[in-house]
Structures are given as C-alpha cells and as structure tokens.
Design an enzyme around this catalytic site. Structure first.
Site, PDB file in Angstrom:
ATOM      1  N   ASN A  11       5.870 -13.514   9.747  1.00 21.68           N
ATOM      2  CA  ASN A  11       5.277 -13.665  11.221  1.00 21.68           C
ATOM      3  C   ASN A  11       3.755 -13.615  11.192  1.00 21.68           C
ATOM      4  O   ASN A  11       3.123 -12.778  11.000  1.00 21.68           O
ATOM      5  CB  ASN A  11       6.052 -12.730  11.883  1.00 21.68           C
ATOM      6  CG  ASN A  11       5.431 -12.704  13.415  1.00 21.68           C
ATOM      7  OD1 ASN A  11       4.861 -13.663  13.993  1.00 21.68           O
ATOM      8  ND2 ASN A  11       5.795 -11.772  14.235  1.00 21.68           N
ATOM      9  N   TRP A  12       3.328 -14.787  11.379  1.00 22.99           N
ATOM     10  CA  TRP A  12       1.796 -15.021  11.232  1.00 22.99           C
ATOM     11  C   TRP A  12       1.193 -14.726  12.651  1.00 22.99           C
ATOM     12  O   TRP A  12       0.012 -14.628  12.821  1.00 22.99           O
ATOM     13  CB  TRP A  12       1.411 -16.517  10.993  1.00 22.99           C
ATOM     14  CG  TRP A  12       1.469 -16.681   9.472  1.00 22.99           C
ATOM     15  CD1 TRP A  12       2.106 -16.081   8.538  1.00 22.99           C
ATOM     16  CD2 TRP A  12       0.938 -17.940   8.803  1.00 22.99           C
ATOM     17  NE1 TRP A  12       1.907 -16.760   7.370  1.00 22.99           N
ATOM     18  CE2 TRP A  12       1.431 -18.050   7.433  1.00 22.99           C
ATOM     19  CE3 TRP A  12       0.151 -18.920   9.210  1.00 22.99           C
ATOM     20  CZ2 TRP A  12       1.016 -18.503   6.427  1.00 22.99           C
ATOM     21  CZ3 TRP A  12      -0.483 -19.915   8.289  1.00 22.99           C
ATOM     22  CH2 TRP A  12       0.094 -19.724   7.036  1.00 22.99           C
ATOM     23  N   LYS A  13       1.866 -14.691  13.831  1.00 19.96           N
ATOM     24  CA  LYS A  13       1.584 -13.947  14.939  1.00 19.96           C
ATOM     25  C   LYS A  13       0.472 -15.006  15.252  1.00 19.96           C
ATOM     26  O   LYS A  13       0.479 -16.063  15.204  1.00 19.96           O
ATOM     27  CB  LYS A  13       0.919 -12.684  15.099  1.00 19.96           C
ATOM     28  CG  LYS A  13       2.186 -11.646  14.363  1.00 19.96           C
ATOM     29  CD  LYS A  13       1.753 -10.300  14.917  1.00 19.96           C
ATOM     30  CE  LYS A  13       3.207  -9.289  13.968  1.00 19.96           C
ATOM     31  NZ  LYS A  13       3.095  -8.062  14.455  1.00 19.96           N
ATOM     32  N   HIS A  96      10.586 -10.713  19.980  1.00 20.08           N
ATOM     33  CA  HIS A  96       9.628  -9.619  19.164  1.00 20.08           C
ATOM     34  C   HIS A  96       9.274  -8.742  20.315  1.00 20.08           C
ATOM     35  O   HIS A  96       9.017  -9.350  21.328  1.00 20.08           O
ATOM     36  CB  HIS A  96       8.645 -10.639  18.698  1.00 20.08           C
ATOM     37  CG  HIS A  96       7.524  -9.603  17.590  1.00 20.08           C
ATOM     38  ND1 HIS A  96       6.605  -8.695  18.057  1.00 20.08           N
ATOM     39  CD2 HIS A  96       7.659  -9.686  16.298  1.00 20.08           C
ATOM     40  CE1 HIS A  96       6.217  -8.290  16.925  1.00 20.08           C
ATOM     41  NE2 HIS A  96       6.775  -8.535  15.823  1.00 20.08           N
ATOM     42  N   GLU A  98       6.264  -7.875  20.588  1.00 20.72           N
ATOM     43  CA  GLU A  98       5.138  -8.200  21.443  1.00 20.72           C
ATOM     44  C   GLU A  98       5.267  -8.944  22.507  1.00 20.72           C
ATOM     45  O   GLU A  98       4.651  -9.054  23.525  1.00 20.72           O
ATOM     46  CB  GLU A  98       4.004  -8.888  20.307  1.00 20.72           C
ATOM     47  CG  GLU A  98       3.540  -7.533  19.267  1.00 20.72           C
ATOM     48  CD  GLU A  98       3.237  -8.297  17.853  1.00 20.72           C
ATOM     49  OE1 GLU A  98       2.988  -9.352  17.673  1.00 20.72           O
ATOM     50  OE2 GLU A  98       2.865  -7.202  17.179  1.00 20.72           O
ATOM     51  N   GLU A 166      12.798  -3.749  13.893  1.00 26.29           N
ATOM     52  CA  GLU A 166      11.554  -3.614  14.008  1.00 26.29           C
ATOM     53  C   GLU A 166      11.057  -2.432  14.755  1.00 26.29           C
ATOM     54  O   GLU A 166      10.911  -2.667  16.048  1.00 26.29           O
ATOM     55  CB  GLU A 166      10.758  -4.752  14.328  1.00 26.29           C
ATOM     56  CG  GLU A 166      11.011  -5.953  13.440  1.00 26.29           C
ATOM     57  CD  GLU A 166       9.822  -6.939  13.419  1.00 26.29           C
ATOM     58  OE1 GLU A 166       9.195  -7.321  12.600  1.00 26.29           O
ATOM     59  OE2 GLU A 166       9.063  -7.319  14.770  1.00 26.29           O
ATOM     60  N   GLY A 172       2.381  -2.959  12.558  1.00 32.51           N
ATOM     61  CA  GLY A 172       1.209  -2.883  12.669  1.00 32.51           C
ATOM     62  C   GLY A 172       0.430  -1.619  12.207  1.00 32.51           C
ATOM     63  O   GLY A 172      -1.038  -1.636  12.469  1.00 32.51           O
ATOM     64  N   SER A 211       5.105  -3.091   9.240  1.00 33.16           N
ATOM     65  CA  SER A 211       4.426  -2.636   7.888  1.00 33.16           C
ATOM     66  C   SER A 211       5.117  -2.698   6.557  1.00 33.16           C
ATOM     67  O   SER A 211       4.760  -1.886   5.702  1.00 33.16           O
ATOM     68  CB  SER A 211       4.111  -0.950   8.402  1.00 33.16           C
ATOM     69  OG  SER A 211       3.117  -0.811   9.527  1.00 33.16           O
ATOM     70  N   GLY A 232       4.444  -9.193   8.954  1.00 32.56           N
ATOM     71  CA  GLY A 232       3.522  -9.575   9.875  1.00 32.56           C
ATOM     72  C   GLY A 232       2.194  -9.705   9.092  1.00 32.56           C
ATOM     73  O   GLY A 232       2.020 -10.687   8.123  1.00 32.56           O
ATOM     74  N   GLY A 233       1.368  -8.863   8.804  1.00 26.90           N
ATOM     75  CA  GLY A 233      -0.016  -9.086   8.410  1.00 26.90           C
ATOM     76  C   GLY A 233       0.169  -9.267   6.998  1.00 26.90           C
ATOM     77  O   GLY A 233      -0.671 -10.158   6.413  1.00 26.90           O
TER      78      GLY A 233
HETATM   79  P1  PGA Z   1       3.650  -5.870  10.747  1.00 28.93           P
HETATM   80  O1  PGA Z   1       4.341  -6.918  11.668  1.00 28.93           O
HETATM   81  O2  PGA Z   1       4.232  -6.243   9.135  1.00 28.93           O
HETATM   82  O3  PGA Z   1       2.020  -6.399  10.603  1.00 28.93           O
HETATM   83  O4  PGA Z   1       3.601  -4.511  10.772  1.00 28.93           O
HETATM   84  C1  PGA Z   1       5.696  -7.133  11.612  1.00 28.93           C
HETATM   85  C2  PGA Z   1       6.261  -7.843  12.745  1.00 28.93           C
HETATM   86  O5  PGA Z   1       5.639  -7.648  13.822  1.00 28.93           O
HETATM   87  O6  PGA Z   1       7.147  -8.805  12.462  1.00 28.93           O
END
Ligand code: PGA
Length: 249
Positions: A11-13, A96, A98, A166, A172, A211, A232-233
């Site tokens: 997930n590149w956000k 998600h 977010e 999640e 993050g 994470s 994500g990251g």
């Molecule tokens: P993260 O994000 O790996 O950067 O913690 C995961 C996500 O939000 O899907």
C-alpha cells in the site's frame, strides 16, 4: 484451518511519482525468484496505468487504494471500481483506517465500496483494526467482529475476498502486536467469518498489516491463520518489499 498461498500487498498510500516506477521494475525482476507467494502493488491512482505497463506479463497484481461505491457520476475527485479495473487493477483496498478516520468512512460505506469492487470484477482488500484505546479497554475482538459484520458484504460468500487486520496503533509506528495477539485476532476472525459464511469463509485470505518490515516479516507471516501482509512504508522500496515476500515463502 486451510493453508492459503500467501499474498503480500504493498500500500503505497500518497507516495510515488514517475520516478518510483524504477522500484516496480526491480520488484518485477526480484519477484521471479520468489515462487509460491502472490504479490500486489497498490500505487496512488495517478500511477495505476503506468505501473500496469511496467508489470507487463509479470504475475505481480495491481490494486487501487480506494474506490467510490457508484460506477460513475457527479463525484468530483472520486474514482470508481470500474475505472480501476479499466486501468488494469485487479484489487482495491477499502476501509483502510486512514480513510475511515480521515474521510469519515463508516462500515456501511466500506461495505458499499467492497460491493462495488465485486461489481467491477476486482478483489477487495477490506481493512479492519482496533485503536489503542479499544485494545486497552479489552474491546479488540468485539470491535473486529463488528467491523467484519458491517464492512464485509454478503457477496463475500461467493466472491474472492481479502481481509486485512491492521491494528491502528501498529500502522506506521514501528510497533507490532505480539504473535499471540495476532493469532488471537486471526482465530477470532476465522470463527466470525465461518459462522456467517460457513465453508465459503475458507476462501477468504486474512492478511496482517501494520509495521511489517523485513526484520519482523518471518515471525508475523508464520503466525497461525495469517495468509500474508498488507505493507505500507516497507513496500515503497523493492528490496524491502521483496525481502518481506521472501519471508513468506
Ligand atoms: P505500515 O502501513 O506498514 O507503514 O505500518 C500499513 C498500512 O497502513 O497498510
């Protein structure tokens, strides 16, 4: 419990310009030597077409990060599931945390988006997860059960579906739940989904996200009931993403 082929979805956000396509190229090259694991990249919508072109005949999947519930219409700034499919996507992340937090998405909205994904022939990756306050109050399993009840549409019984657990406090932050905590939630999700969908629940892949890094991937990906990761990251750099994928094999 059935063992699924694992899926690692990136997930590149809101990250990624044209220059990031070189990472996709490196992922395509590296993925060839990691058989037995499904990979998918969910770039921002502006890059879906370009990533599709980079992927070429690679087995790596492609997804959007959100979609509108409607097919088309006067929804400025939104993107439909049909548009993502048209651009080459096979998956779409919905619900998600977010988006739930930043765009006031309720379970009903998330379910409508997941239904839109089915309508367009996409596989939804439906996200659920508790806040730290909810975990501290001992509400985790109840929160997840309620989110599954409200966010997973009835069609999940006969359509391909992915669900990502999640914990909001792990996203993050570099903090992760213990393997026992992940196992507990995944076991509870299996029970909740089985009581609703019966045998069909076995077809649903349950990812862990929050994470996930090359350093912790092996441990997290081998927890009972974990069918892969939503990353994500660590999905922005091919080297990290591929190390996570390799940890699943
Ligand atoms: P993260 O994000 O790996 O950067 O913690 C995961 C996500 O939000 O899907």
């Amino acid at each position: 419990m059935t063992a699924h082929r694992k899926l690692v979805a990136g997930n590149w956000k809101m990250n990624g310009l044209q220059a990031a396509l070189s990472e996709v190229r490196a992922m395509v090259e590296g993925a060839a030597s990691i058989p037995g694991v499904d990979l998918a990249i969910c770039p921002p919508a502006t890059l879906v077409n370009a990533v599709k072109a980079e992927l070429g005949s690679s087995a790596i999947g492609l997804g959007g990060q959100d979609c509108h519930a409607e097919k088309s219409g006067a929804y400025t700034g939104d993107i439909s599931a049909e548009m993502l499919a048209d651009a080459g996507a096979g998956y779409v992340i919905v619900g998600h945390s977010e988006r739930r937090a930043g765009h006031a998405e309720t379970d009903a909205v998330v379910a409508a988006k997941a239904s839109a994904a089915y309508r367009a022939g996409l596989i939804p990756i439906i996200c659920v997860g508790e806040s730290l306050e909810q975990r501290d109050r001992g509400e985790t399993l109840a929160v997840i059960a309620a989110q599954l009840a409200g966010s997973v549409p009835d069609q999940a019984a006969d359509r391909t579906t992915v669900i990502a657990y999640e914990p909001i406090w792990a996203i993050g932050t570099g903090r992760t739940p213990t393997t026992a905590q992940v196992a507990e939630v995944h076991q509870a999700m299996v029970e909740t989904l089985s009581s609703r969908f019966g045998g069909a629940a076995k077809g649903i892949r349950l990812l862990y996200g929050g994470s996930v890094k090359p350093e912790n991937a092996h441990e997290l990906m081998h927890v009972e009931g974990v069918d892969g990761a939503l990353v994500g990251g660590a999905s922005l750099m091919a080297a990290d993403f591929l190390r996570i994928a390799a940890a699943c094999a």
